[in-house]
Design a protein around this motif. Structure first.
Motif, PDB file in Angstrom:
ATOM      1  N   ASN A 281       0.828  -1.209   0.000  1.00  0.00           N
ATOM      2  CA  ASN A 281       0.000   0.000   0.000  1.00  0.00           C
ATOM      3  C   ASN A 281       0.863   1.261   0.000  1.00  0.00           C
ATOM      4  N   ALA A 282       2.015   1.194   0.679  1.00  0.00           N
ATOM      5  CA  ALA A 282       2.917   2.347   0.733  1.00  0.00           C
ATOM      6  C   ALA A 282       3.484   2.665  -0.652  1.00  0.00           C
ATOM      7  N   VAL A 283       3.842   1.632  -1.397  1.00  0.00           N
ATOM      8  CA  VAL A 283       4.390   1.825  -2.751  1.00  0.00           C
ATOM      9  C   VAL A 283       3.341   2.437  -3.665  1.00  0.00           C
ATOM     10  N   VAL A 284       2.115   1.891  -3.613  1.00  0.00           N
ATOM     11  CA  VAL A 284       1.025   2.401  -4.453  1.00  0.00           C
ATOM     12  C   VAL A 284       0.703   3.852  -4.086  1.00  0.00           C
ATOM     13  N   ALA A 285       0.662   4.135  -2.782  1.00  0.00           N
ATOM     14  CA  ALA A 285       0.338   5.493  -2.324  1.00  0.00           C
ATOM     15  C   ALA A 285       1.393   6.502  -2.777  1.00  0.00           C
ATOM     16  N   GLN A 286       2.675   6.103  -2.737  1.00  0.00           N
ATOM     17  CA  GLN A 286       3.739   7.020  -3.148  1.00  0.00           C
ATOM     18  C   GLN A 286       3.647   7.344  -4.639  1.00  0.00           C
ATOM     19  N   ALA A 287       3.336   6.333  -5.454  1.00  0.00           N
ATOM     20  CA  ALA A 287       3.179   6.560  -6.895  1.00  0.00           C
ATOM     21  C   ALA A 287       2.012   7.502  -7.162  1.00  0.00           C
ATOM     22  N   GLN A 288       0.919   7.308  -6.442  1.00  0.00           N
ATOM     23  CA  GLN A 288      -0.237   8.192  -6.610  1.00  0.00           C
ATOM     24  C   GLN A 288       0.098   9.608  -6.169  1.00  0.00           C
ATOM     25  N   LYS A 289       0.829   9.736  -5.071  1.00  0.00           N
ATOM     26  CA  LYS A 289       1.214  11.050  -4.540  1.00  0.00           C
ATOM     27  C   LYS A 289       2.056  11.820  -5.555  1.00  0.00           C
ATOM     28  N   GLU A 290       2.915  11.111  -6.284  1.00  0.00           N
ATOM     29  CA  GLU A 290       3.786  11.753  -7.259  1.00  0.00           C
ATOM     30  C   GLU A 290       3.149  11.854  -8.643  1.00  0.00           C
ATOM     31  N   GLY A 291       1.882  11.423  -8.756  1.00  0.00           N
ATOM     32  CA  GLY A 291       1.187  11.525 -10.040  1.00  0.00           C
ATOM     33  C   GLY A 291       1.681  10.544 -11.075  1.00  0.00           C
ATOM     34  N   LEU A 292       2.245   9.425 -10.628  1.00  0.00           N
ATOM     35  CA  LEU A 292       2.774   8.424 -11.564  1.00  0.00           C
ATOM     36  C   LEU A 292       1.693   7.401 -11.888  1.00  0.00           C
ATOM     37  N   ALA A 293       0.692   7.845 -12.636  1.00  0.00           N
ATOM     38  CA  ALA A 293      -0.401   6.958 -13.029  1.00  0.00           C
ATOM     39  C   ALA A 293       0.119   5.931 -14.022  1.00  0.00           C
ATOM     40  N   HIS A 294      -0.532   4.764 -14.062  1.00  0.00           N
ATOM     41  CA  HIS A 294      -0.082   3.720 -14.980  1.00  0.00           C
ATOM     42  C   HIS A 294      -1.270   2.930 -15.500  1.00  0.00           C
ATOM     43  N   GLU A 295      -1.094   2.350 -16.657  1.00  0.00           N
ATOM     44  CA  GLU A 295      -2.043   1.374 -17.171  1.00  0.00           C
ATOM     45  C   GLU A 295      -1.488  -0.004 -16.860  1.00  0.00           C
ATOM     46  N   GLU A 296      -2.381  -0.998 -16.902  1.00  0.00           N
ATOM     47  CA  GLU A 296      -1.894  -2.352 -16.657  1.00  0.00           C
ATOM     48  C   GLU A 296      -0.958  -2.742 -17.796  1.00  0.00           C
ATOM     49  N   MET A 297       0.324  -3.015 -17.452  1.00  0.00           N
ATOM     50  CA  MET A 297       1.279  -3.309 -18.507  1.00  0.00           C
ATOM     51  C   MET A 297       1.860  -4.710 -18.398  1.00  0.00           C
ATOM     52  N   HIS A 298       1.369  -5.485 -17.445  1.00  0.00           N
ATOM     53  CA  HIS A 298       1.967  -6.798 -17.234  1.00  0.00           C
ATOM     54  C   HIS A 298       0.989  -7.910 -17.575  1.00  0.00           C
ATOM     55  N   THR A 299       1.517  -9.141 -17.628  1.00  0.00           N
ATOM     56  CA  THR A 299       0.671 -10.314 -17.816  1.00  0.00           C
ATOM     57  C   THR A 299       0.263 -10.814 -16.435  1.00  0.00           C
ATOM     58  N   LYS A 300      -0.018 -12.106 -16.311  1.00  0.00           N
ATOM     59  CA  LYS A 300      -0.460 -12.677 -15.044  1.00  0.00           C
ATOM     60  C   LYS A 300       0.521 -12.364 -13.914  1.00  0.00           C
TER      61      LYS A 300
END
Length: 695
Positions: free
Chosen positions: A429-448
């Motif tokens: 959750n900390a990693v996801v929150a930091q990316a959101q805080k910095e505006g580093l939005a992403h699309e799903e780019m991986h497989t399973k």
């Protein structure tokens, strides 16, 4: 809403609503609203009179403003009010109790003697039937003794004594049923699902949506370690599903295409694609209630012991009656013993005490799944803490991202968040929150995405294998390498942080430094637990020895173990148990699940992984570790109350028998005093073990 203040002192207002009485729904709505007001400390709504009482702190003006802003017509507020609040159940049993007492005393005052005798004879049939059924099963138990006492009183023409005995037995049954159902309902409400986010399959991508937006026939994806949020049919994938919340059976069941899965169960291994068959509005409340009522987990060994002792005392009561008559030839003295039995109070007060303690735990946001776990907590000598999310705050933060191999720092954080959001845990959750805080939005780019318990995550991005996890997982299991020429940078990584390693195609790509702040109360919790009877406090973590040593020094634990795997935690718990100690395990992650299962009482923090909460025997809100101290004190108080009940029942009833044998008490008086004492001890067992003011 216009209100009329009925009474007021500093910090407390009693007021009348415009309605002379409120429905259960209106009372629940007002109660919920009052609880949302910022300055309101506590509130109580009386639906029969349409009145309410609020205790507040701070500005009186703000409280009045909040009260007058309420409206019974607010549709949005109505939708927020929880179902099954327990108010209706409370009213039903209050009315039953009042009706039973009213009918008894009205009949005693106004019913002619012949009709009173006929009424008592008819009323006794219920007790006679239960006694005969026991004899039919060749068992001499409490119903036989009750039936004998009532039957002998009727044969002697002592209608008043028979009526009093039957009244007190009936009131006892109502109180026991009331307390049991209320405790079960409180527990079921706390276990009801509150899943906020769901992964919905749209084409090849997974989209995170609010659970309320999911419709029937949508396909949702549930990953390992997560709870299934909605009923549905498996249309893809394969998983082992823990269904203990519905069936009480902790052994996981294999689910594959075509199988039906239920909301509230948890995926232990694998992942599932589920076509939804029940929307978010559907509730598992009734199924949870059924599970709790049927589960033997509700029974502590002391409850079973009380029932066993009670049944074994019945023959002794009959033998005492016959021996007294044989020795004295005095029917009155013999009946004085028959009218007094030890078993009634034991069988009634023990389950009520246990269920009341479970209900009391709910007041402190502690969910206990069965009475035997309170007993285990009371007897526990060892407490094992997982570090992350328990000793440390449940919301760690990313302090630094160190890229390797010439890669972009932002891109590495974006990639880490893309993987971690599928398996929520405090660090993820900390990693996801930091990316959101910095505006580093992403699309799903991986497989399973595959989760390797206690190690990390594996996936593929642009045909490259991507790994994120512990040092052990990245460098020992997966044999990843450090980019050439950057060995010095790796050796000089910051100390004092939890380190998360990201590797791409077998090469270290980045190190995420996770700052995991120590809880404010963690420095005092060890001493506080020892004051309640805990002898040994241990901390176990997958982090490095340096990080673990720093936390251990601050908290004052008796021992700590670093870089441990899930099986290591479970092995330590089993070793402690083998040495004769009862063990409490406190954790919040998927990797804590084996140890939570192995412990005599597994305690999960509610903000952690759903699987951990599913497997755990007890759940705390996680807002304050002192809930563990409160739990231990309630458990200790319960055991003291049970042993005190034993002493009182034996002592008081022995006194009645002695007075009866001495001719001081008549049989009717002995029966009345015995039943009043049973009722009194049962009512006392319904009270809280802790003084709330002190808390």
């Amino acid at each position: 809403m216009r209100i009329k203040i009925q009474h007021e002192i500093r910090g407390r207002i009693r007021f009348a609503t415009p309605k002379k009485s409120l429905t259960v729904e209106e009372a629940d709505m007002l109660q919920y609203y009052l609880g949302t007001l910022e300055n309101v400390v506590s509130a109580k709504v009386y639906e029969r009179t349409g009145h309410a009482v609020v205790c507040y702190s701070g500005s009186r003006k703000e409280v009045i403003k909040g009260l007058t802003a309420f409206s019974f017509e607010n549709r949005e507020l109505q939708e927020l009010v929880p179902e099954n609040t327990g108010r209706e159940l409370m009213n039903v049993y209050k009315e039953k109790l009042i009706a039973k007492l009213a009918v008894h005393y009205l009949c005693k005052l106004f019913l002619p003697a012949p009709l009173a005798a006929a009424k008592a004879a008819v009323q006794s049939l219920h007790f006679m039937k239960e006694g005969l059924q026991c004899l039919k099963r060749r068992k001499l138990e409490v119903p036989v003794l009750d039936a004998a006492a009532i039957g002998v009183s009727l044969l002697r023409g002592d209608i008043s004594t028979a009526g009093s005995v039957m009244l007190l037995l009936s009131v006892g049954e109502i109180l026991e049923e009331w307390t049991h159902k209320k405790s079960v309902a409180d527990l079921a409400r706390s276990m009801s699902l509150q899943v906020e986010k769901v992964w919905v399959k749209q084409g090849e991508a997974e989209i995170l949506m609010d659970a309320g937006e999911v419709k029937e026939h949508d396909v949702i994806c549930v990953h390992m370690g997560n709870m299934i949020p909605l009923d549905g049919i498996v249309v893809g994938g394969e998983a082992m599903v823990n269904q203990a919340s519905l069936t009480g059976e902790g052994i996981p069941v294999k689910k594959e295409e075509g199988a039906y899965v239920y909301a509230g169960t948890a995926v232990e291994e694998g992942e599932l694609l589920i076509q939804v068959k029940a929307s978010a509005g559907s509730t598992r409340y009734e199924k949870i209630v059924s599970m709790i009522e049927e589960s033997e987990k509700l029974k502590s060994s002391l409850e079973g012991k009380a029932a066993h002792v009670a049944d074994r005392l019945v023959p002794l009561s009959f033998l005492g009656t016959m021996a007294t008559y044989a020795l004295t030839r005095n029917v009155t003295k013999a009946l004085s013993i028959l009218m007094v039995d030890f078993s009634c109070a034991l069988k009634l007060s023990m389950p009520i005490a246990v269920l009341s303690a479970m209900r009391e735990c709910q007041d402190y946001q502690i969910t206990v799944k069965g009475g035997k776990f309170l007993e285990a907590v009371a007897e526990a000598e060892t407490v094992v803490f997982d570090k992350t999310g328990t000793f440390t705050k449940a919301e760690p933060t990313v302090a630094e991202v160190i890229p390797f191999g010439g890669r972009s720092r932002d891109e590495m954080l974006r990639l880490a968040a893309c993987l971690e959001e599928h398996f929520p845990h405090s660090i993820a959750n900390a990693v996801v929150a930091q990316a959101q805080k910095e505006g580093l939005a992403h699309e799903e780019m991986h497989t399973k995405v595959d989760y390797v318990v206690a190690h990390g995550i594996s996936s593929k991005v642009n045909e490259q294998q991507v790994l994120i996890g512990s040092h052990h997982f990245i460098f020992e299991d997966e044999k990843c390498r450090i980019p050439e020429g950057e060995e010095e940078n790796f050796r000089n990584l910051p100390i004092g942080y939890s380190l998360l390693y990201l590797a791409i195609s077998g090469e270290l790509a980045a190190v995420l430094c996770i700052e995991d702040p120590l809880r404010e109360e963690a420095r005092e919790i060890v001493a506080a637990l020892k004051e309640t009877g805990i002898r040994k406090v241990v901390m176990m973590t997958g982090d490095s020895a340096g990080t673990a040593a720093a936390i251990a020094k601050k908290t004052g634990v008796d021992a700590f173990y670093a870089e441990v795997l899930p099986e290591d935690k479970a092995s330590f718990v089993e070793q402690e148990k083998a040495e004769g100690r009862k063990v409490i395990m406190v954790g919040d992650g998927i990797n804590d699940s084996p140890a939570l299962s192995a412990a005599n009482a597994g305690i999960a923090v509610s903000g952690g992984a759903q699987l951990a909460r599913e497997i755990a025997d007890i759940t705390i809100s996680g807002e304050d570790l002192y809930q563990l101290v409160t739990l231990k004190r309630i458990s200790n108080g319960l055991m003291k109350r049970i042993h005190r009940n034993y002493r009182f029942v034996i002592g008081f009833n022995m006194g009645l028998i002695a007075l009866g044998l001495g001719g001081v008490l008549a049989p009717g008086t002995s029966a009345l005093l015995h039943n009043l004492s049973t009722l009194g001890i049962s009512l006392e067992s319904m009270t809280n073990t802790l003084d709330k003011k002190r808390e």
